[in-house]
Design an enzyme around this catalytic site. Structure first.
Site, PDB file in Angstrom:
ATOM      1  N   GLY A  54    -176.040  -4.579 128.053  1.00  0.00           N
ATOM      2  CA  GLY A  54    -175.484  -5.864 128.451  1.00  0.00           C
ATOM      3  C   GLY A  54    -174.131  -6.090 127.822  1.00  0.00           C
ATOM      4  O   GLY A  54    -173.785  -5.471 126.813  1.00  0.00           O
ATOM      5  N   GLN A  66    -166.617 -11.009 125.080  1.00  0.00           N
ATOM      6  CA  GLN A  66    -166.543  -9.852 124.175  1.00  0.00           C
ATOM      7  C   GLN A  66    -165.299  -9.013 124.419  1.00  0.00           C
ATOM      8  O   GLN A  66    -164.916  -8.208 123.568  1.00  0.00           O
ATOM      9  CB  GLN A  66    -167.784  -8.961 124.339  1.00  0.00           C
ATOM     10  N   CYS A 109    -175.541  -5.277 119.053  1.00  0.00           N
ATOM     11  CA  CYS A 109    -174.460  -5.866 119.850  1.00  0.00           C
ATOM     12  C   CYS A 109    -173.232  -4.976 119.757  1.00  0.00           C
ATOM     13  O   CYS A 109    -172.899  -4.497 118.673  1.00  0.00           O
ATOM     14  CB  CYS A 109    -174.151  -7.255 119.292  1.00  0.00           C
ATOM     15  N   LEU A 110    -172.553  -4.783 120.883  1.00  0.00           N
ATOM     16  CA  LEU A 110    -171.333  -3.973 120.863  1.00  0.00           C
ATOM     17  C   LEU A 110    -170.277  -4.589 119.942  1.00  0.00           C
ATOM     18  O   LEU A 110    -169.407  -3.875 119.438  1.00  0.00           O
ATOM     19  CB  LEU A 110    -170.765  -3.851 122.286  1.00  0.00           C
ATOM     20  N   HIS A 149    -179.370 -13.065 124.838  1.00  0.00           N
ATOM     21  CA  HIS A 149    -178.353 -12.552 123.904  1.00  0.00           C
ATOM     22  C   HIS A 149    -176.959 -12.674 124.515  1.00  0.00           C
ATOM     23  O   HIS A 149    -176.024 -13.158 123.870  1.00  0.00           O
ATOM     24  CB  HIS A 149    -178.685 -11.094 123.554  1.00  0.00           C
ATOM     25  N   GLU A 150    -176.822 -12.226 125.773  1.00  0.00           N
ATOM     26  CA  GLU A 150    -175.494 -12.267 126.410  1.00  0.00           C
ATOM     27  C   GLU A 150    -175.045 -13.703 126.648  1.00  0.00           C
ATOM     28  O   GLU A 150    -173.865 -14.023 126.495  1.00  0.00           O
ATOM     29  CB  GLU A 150    -175.499 -11.483 127.729  1.00  0.00           C
ATOM     30  N   HIS A 181    -173.261 -15.286 123.783  1.00  0.00           N
ATOM     31  CA  HIS A 181    -171.826 -14.978 123.654  1.00  0.00           C
ATOM     32  C   HIS A 181    -170.971 -16.038 124.362  1.00  0.00           C
ATOM     33  O   HIS A 181    -169.866 -16.337 123.927  1.00  0.00           O
ATOM     34  CB  HIS A 181    -171.507 -13.607 124.260  1.00  0.00           C
TER      35      HIS A 181
HETATM   36 NI    NI Z   1    -173.809  -8.832 122.095  1.00  0.00          NI
END
Ligand code: NI
Length: 177
Positions: free
Chosen positions: A47, A52, A96-97, A138-139, A142
């Site tokens: 995701g 981000q 998370c990225l 989670h997304e 953000h």
């Molecule tokens: Ni993330």
């Protein structure tokens, strides 16, 4: 298409709240294609959210279909997503990225009903559960300027340093979303 640069914690821009998408045009869809390519280029990416990569609009992509034996909707582009119903609560590990070196234990709703728009502006509703519901929550965080670090279940004992793998191993063994 292009791979975009991912903002990494503690970049203050990750705290910014994103605004709704109002224009569903080719420029939006081109951006989504780049966002998707960026997600797929990341290790185990399931995701990604537009903020981000520094675009503060309410756009997320989730695709958990690589995880075996879980219910999912395949590849999802969710624009202006809203949770309209939820049930249950479950603690699970997240990465998370934008937080490349840690994972953490976070509580999420177990089942959600979600309304969103697709990349042409059509309204859609999804019922989801488990890992897919977790990835979406989670997304969506953000979009509110929140990271999993802001939601750890306890101050101690719920943050874990990732082992450093060789790149080839990292790609297959580490999940990030
Ligand atoms: Ni993330």
């Amino acid at each position: 298409m292009a791979i975009l640069e991912i903002l990494v914690y503690p970049d203050p821009r990750l705290k910014q709240v994103s605004t709704p998408v109002e224009k569903f045009d080719d420029s939006l869809r081109n951006f989504i294609a780049d966002l998707e390519e960026t997600m797929r280029a990341g290790p185990g990416g399931v995701g990604i959210a537009a903020p981000q990569v520094g675009r503060f609009e309410r756009i997320v992509i989730v695709d958990v279909s690589s995880k075996p034996k879980i219910p999912h909707h395949g590849h999802l582009v969710l624009i202006n997503p809203v949770v309209i119903q939820h049930d249950g609560w479950e603690v699970g590990r997240e990465g998370c990225l934008s937080v490349p070196n840690y994972t953490g234990n976070v509580g999420r709703w177990e089942q959600i009903r979600l309304s969103a728009q697709d990349q042409w502006g059509n309204a859609c509703v999804f019922e989801m559960q488990g890992f897919e519901a977790r990835a979406v929550q989670h997304e969506m965080d953000h979009l509110q300027g929140l990271l999993f670090l802001d939601r750890l279940v306890s101050r101690r004992g719920s943050l874990f340093k990732r082992k450093v793998y060789k790149p080839a191993v990292t790609n297959s063994n580490v999940e990030k979303d």
